[in-house]
Scaffold this motif. Structure first.
Motif, PDB file in Angstrom:
ATOM      1  N   ALA A 143       0.821  -1.209   0.000  1.00 44.01           N
ATOM      2  CA  ALA A 143       0.000   0.000   0.000  1.00 44.01           C
ATOM      3  C   ALA A 143       0.856   1.261   0.000  1.00 44.01           C
ATOM      4  O   ALA A 143       0.529   2.242  -0.668  1.00 44.01           O
ATOM      5  N   ASP A 144       1.956   1.247   0.749  1.00 43.57           N
ATOM      6  CA  ASP A 144       2.787   2.445   0.803  1.00 43.57           C
ATOM      7  C   ASP A 144       3.397   2.753  -0.558  1.00 43.57           C
ATOM      8  O   ASP A 144       3.453   3.910  -0.989  1.00 43.57           O
ATOM      9  N   THR A 145       3.824   1.720  -1.271  1.00 38.47           N
ATOM     10  CA  THR A 145       4.381   1.906  -2.611  1.00 38.47           C
ATOM     11  C   THR A 145       3.329   2.434  -3.565  1.00 38.47           C
ATOM     12  O   THR A 145       3.589   3.337  -4.375  1.00 38.47           O
ATOM     13  N   MET A 146       2.119   1.868  -3.473  1.00 36.71           N
ATOM     14  CA  MET A 146       1.028   2.306  -4.336  1.00 36.71           C
ATOM     15  C   MET A 146       0.681   3.763  -4.072  1.00 36.71           C
ATOM     16  O   MET A 146       0.495   4.544  -5.014  1.00 36.71           O
ATOM     17  N   MET A 147       0.604   4.163  -2.807  1.00 38.14           N
ATOM     18  CA  MET A 147       0.262   5.542  -2.476  1.00 38.14           C
ATOM     19  C   MET A 147       1.343   6.506  -2.966  1.00 38.14           C
ATOM     20  O   MET A 147       1.041   7.586  -3.487  1.00 38.14           O
ATOM     21  N   MET A 148       2.601   6.132  -2.818  1.00 36.90           N
ATOM     22  CA  MET A 148       3.682   6.988  -3.296  1.00 36.90           C
ATOM     23  C   MET A 148       3.604   7.162  -4.806  1.00 36.90           C
ATOM     24  O   MET A 148       3.821   8.256  -5.341  1.00 36.90           O
ATOM     25  N   GLU A 149       3.261   6.090  -5.509  1.00 37.93           N
ATOM     26  CA  GLU A 149       3.133   6.167  -6.966  1.00 37.93           C
ATOM     27  C   GLU A 149       1.996   7.104  -7.358  1.00 37.93           C
ATOM     28  O   GLU A 149       2.135   7.928  -8.272  1.00 37.93           O
ATOM     29  N   VAL A 150       0.857   6.992  -6.664  1.00 39.08           N
ATOM     30  CA  VAL A 150      -0.288   7.853  -6.947  1.00 39.08           C
ATOM     31  C   VAL A 150       0.089   9.315  -6.737  1.00 39.08           C
ATOM     32  O   VAL A 150      -0.161  10.171  -7.598  1.00 39.08           O
ATOM     33  N   TYR A 151       0.692   9.620  -5.600  1.00 41.50           N
ATOM     34  CA  TYR A 151       1.027  11.007  -5.274  1.00 41.50           C
ATOM     35  C   TYR A 151       2.084  11.582  -6.215  1.00 41.50           C
ATOM     36  O   TYR A 151       2.042  12.768  -6.552  1.00 41.50           O
ATOM     37  N   THR A 152       3.033  10.764  -6.634  1.00 39.93           N
ATOM     38  CA  THR A 152       4.077  11.243  -7.536  1.00 39.93           C
ATOM     39  C   THR A 152       3.490  11.674  -8.875  1.00 39.93           C
ATOM     40  O   THR A 152       3.927  12.659  -9.485  1.00 39.93           O
ATOM     41  N   LYS A 153       2.460  10.970  -9.320  1.00 38.56           N
ATOM     42  CA  LYS A 153       1.851  11.260 -10.622  1.00 38.56           C
ATOM     43  C   LYS A 153       0.804  12.374 -10.562  1.00 38.56           C
ATOM     44  O   LYS A 153       0.568  13.056 -11.563  1.00 38.56           O
ATOM     45  N   LEU A 154       0.178  12.555  -9.423  1.00 36.13           N
ATOM     46  CA  LEU A 154      -0.962  13.474  -9.331  1.00 36.13           C
ATOM     47  C   LEU A 154      -0.704  14.890  -9.847  1.00 36.13           C
ATOM     48  O   LEU A 154      -1.533  15.436 -10.573  1.00 36.13           O
ATOM     49  N   PRO A 155       0.409  15.550  -9.506  1.00 37.25           N
ATOM     50  CA  PRO A 155       0.529  16.965  -9.880  1.00 37.25           C
ATOM     51  C   PRO A 155       0.951  17.225 -11.322  1.00 37.25           C
ATOM     52  O   PRO A 155       1.012  18.382 -11.736  1.00 37.25           O
ATOM     53  N   LEU A 156       1.230  16.189 -12.101  1.00 38.75           N
ATOM     54  CA  LEU A 156       1.789  16.379 -13.434  1.00 38.75           C
ATOM     55  C   LEU A 156       0.802  15.989 -14.531  1.00 38.75           C
ATOM     56  O   LEU A 156       0.245  14.887 -14.518  1.00 38.75           O
ATOM     57  N   GLY A 157       0.573  16.880 -15.478  1.00 36.85           N
ATOM     58  CA  GLY A 157      -0.284  16.592 -16.625  1.00 36.85           C
ATOM     59  C   GLY A 157      -1.682  16.165 -16.244  1.00 36.85           C
ATOM     60  O   GLY A 157      -2.300  15.354 -16.935  1.00 36.85           O
ATOM     61  N   ASN A 158      -2.196  16.718 -15.160  1.00 40.20           N
ATOM     62  CA  ASN A 158      -3.489  16.291 -14.630  1.00 40.20           C
ATOM     63  C   ASN A 158      -4.581  17.278 -15.058  1.00 40.20           C
ATOM     64  O   ASN A 158      -4.603  18.419 -14.609  1.00 40.20           O
ATOM     65  N   PRO A 159      -5.521  16.837 -15.920  1.00 38.48           N
ATOM     66  CA  PRO A 159      -6.550  17.764 -16.410  1.00 38.48           C
ATOM     67  C   PRO A 159      -7.444  18.310 -15.311  1.00 38.48           C
ATOM     68  O   PRO A 159      -7.985  19.413 -15.433  1.00 38.48           O
ATOM     69  N   SER A 160      -7.590  17.559 -14.229  1.00 35.42           N
ATOM     70  CA  SER A 160      -8.420  18.012 -13.119  1.00 35.42           C
ATOM     71  C   SER A 160      -7.804  19.243 -12.456  1.00 35.42           C
ATOM     72  O   SER A 160      -8.473  20.257 -12.224  1.00 35.42           O
ATOM     73  N   TYR A 161      -6.521  19.194 -12.164  1.00 34.70           N
ATOM     74  CA  TYR A 161      -5.859  20.335 -11.525  1.00 34.70           C
ATOM     75  C   TYR A 161      -5.678  21.501 -12.491  1.00 34.70           C
ATOM     76  O   TYR A 161      -5.676  22.659 -12.071  1.00 34.70           O
ATOM     77  N   LYS A 162      -5.525  21.201 -13.768  1.00 35.43           N
ATOM     78  CA  LYS A 162      -5.444  22.282 -14.754  1.00 35.43           C
ATOM     79  C   LYS A 162      -6.739  23.094 -14.745  1.00 35.43           C
ATOM     80  O   LYS A 162      -6.719  24.328 -14.798  1.00 35.43           O
ATOM     81  N   ARG A 163      -7.865  22.398 -14.661  1.00 35.32           N
ATOM     82  CA  ARG A 163      -9.158  23.088 -14.605  1.00 35.32           C
ATOM     83  C   ARG A 163      -9.307  23.839 -13.289  1.00 35.32           C
ATOM     84  O   ARG A 163      -9.832  24.960 -13.246  1.00 35.32           O
ATOM     85  N   LEU A 164      -8.868  23.239 -12.198  1.00 29.35           N
ATOM     86  CA  LEU A 164      -8.940  23.885 -10.884  1.00 29.35           C
ATOM     87  C   LEU A 164      -8.200  25.212 -10.888  1.00 29.35           C
ATOM     88  O   LEU A 164      -8.740  26.241 -10.453  1.00 29.35           O
ATOM     89  N   ILE A 165      -6.968  25.205 -11.363  1.00 36.29           N
ATOM     90  CA  ILE A 165      -6.157  26.423 -11.360  1.00 36.29           C
ATOM     91  C   ILE A 165      -6.747  27.474 -12.298  1.00 36.29           C
ATOM     92  O   ILE A 165      -6.681  28.675 -12.020  1.00 36.29           O
ATOM     93  N   GLU A 166      -7.357  27.026 -13.370  1.00 36.86           N
ATOM     94  CA  GLU A 166      -8.047  27.964 -14.260  1.00 36.86           C
ATOM     95  C   GLU A 166      -9.224  28.620 -13.546  1.00 36.86           C
ATOM     96  O   GLU A 166      -9.426  29.841 -13.619  1.00 36.86           O
ATOM     97  N   LEU A 167      -9.991  27.825 -12.828  1.00 40.58           N
ATOM     98  CA  LEU A 167     -11.181  28.323 -12.141  1.00 40.58           C
ATOM     99  C   LEU A 167     -10.850  29.370 -11.086  1.00 40.58           C
ATOM    100  O   LEU A 167     -11.548  30.385 -10.961  1.00 40.58           O
ATOM    101  N   ILE A 168      -9.800  29.134 -10.315  1.00 37.47           N
ATOM    102  CA  ILE A 168      -9.533  30.025  -9.180  1.00 37.47           C
ATOM    103  C   ILE A 168      -9.003  31.391  -9.620  1.00 37.47           C
ATOM    104  O   ILE A 168      -8.918  32.303  -8.795  1.00 37.47           O
TER     105      ILE A 168
END
Length: 278
Positions: free
Chosen positions: A133-158
């Motif tokens: 689980a720890d390896t899986m969570m680290m993998e998820v978090y490492t990928k989350l901030p990069l090329g993520n359309p969800s966060y791109k929309r968030l930053i546009e909205l704010i």
């Protein structure tokens, strides 16, 4: 840190509602230049489907204009968001469905009994012996901030004040929402250590619920499996450190990240800060 006693209102960090465990105002944090994030602008939460009528009225009073949902189709269909008068609902999945099912075991606050049954089935299948689980969570978090359309929309909205107040959420309000909150605070100039404090606050707001779930699970697993499962409950410093490390490894620093990943130049960040800091 303050807690409301009889409903939600601006100026409080933790907003106590019957149907959520992790509803918070992101205001009050101090930036590197000494200003503070305004209250009543940015809110974060776990899933909203369990809000009571009293909760709904309290949230309505916060004057939220946008509800931003990081969940996938399955999650949203199973636990739909309420619709508030005067607010628009936007949903863009931040991670793949299979990842969401793994990290959300502590998030099904509306139906703990069913959540326990789901986990029991996973235990019987040997699921928690098949992965770290720890390896899986680290993998998820490492990928989350990069090329993520969800966060791109968030930053546009704010960047547009007519979209705010904004309430962003996922299922437990800890991982996808935790990263989204970190990005908002970093964009506003809040130091990384303070961003980490906001992230780790989930361990306090979700403490009672998580302990209850883990105690129930402990009856059905061995110690090694329980230690594995614990990585999925709550949040850990190394997970947010993975986000920051991924950003810096890719872009060198946070400023370049915001400029190149989101088009949030220094000038646009200054405009953002002028609107939402005091």
């Amino acid at each position: 840190m303050s807690t409301t006693r009889d409903g939600a209102y601006p100026g409080q960090r933790i907003i106590v509602l019957e149907g959520t465990h992790n509803f918070r105002d992101m205001g009050g944090y101090q930036t590197a230049d000494g200003r503070k994030v305004k209250y009543g602008i940015f809110f974060r939460s776990d899933e909203l489907t369990g809000l009571t009528e009293q909760d709904l009225a309290a949230v309505q009073a916060l004057n939220i204009k946008t509800i931003f949902d990081y969940r996938n189709d399955y999650e949203a269909q199973k636990k739909p968001d309420p619709v508030f008068a005067g607010a628009k609902n936007i949903r863009i999945a931040a991670i793949q469905a299979d990842q969401a099912s793994r990290i959300n075991m502590s998030g099904d606050a509306g139906n703990a009994d069913r959540n326990q049954r789901d986990i029991a089935d996973m235990i019987k299948s040997g699921y928690f012996k098949q992965f770290r689980a720890d390896t899986m969570m680290m993998e998820v978090y490492t990928k989350l901030p990069l090329g993520n359309p969800s966060y791109k929309r968030l930053i546009e909205l704010i960047q547009h004040s007519d979209n705010l107040g904004l309430l962003h959420h996922c299922t437990a309000g800890k991982d996808r929402t935790g990263v989204g909150a970190a990005l908002i605070l970093l964009a506003l100039g809040v130091p990384e250590q303070t961003v980490m404090e906001d992230y780790l606050l989930t361990n306090e707001t979700m403490k009672a619920f998580n302990e209850k779930m883990l105690n129930q699970i402990a009856e059905h697993v061995n110690e090694a499996e329980l230690k594995n499962i614990e990585h999925i409950f709550g949040v850990k410093e190394q997970f947010m450190e993975a986000v920051l490390g991924s950003i810096k490894k890719t872009y060198g620093n946070v400023d370049t990240y915001f400029s190149e990943e989101f088009g949030l130049t220094d000038q646009r960040r200054e405009a953002l800060q002028s609107m939402f800091l005091e």
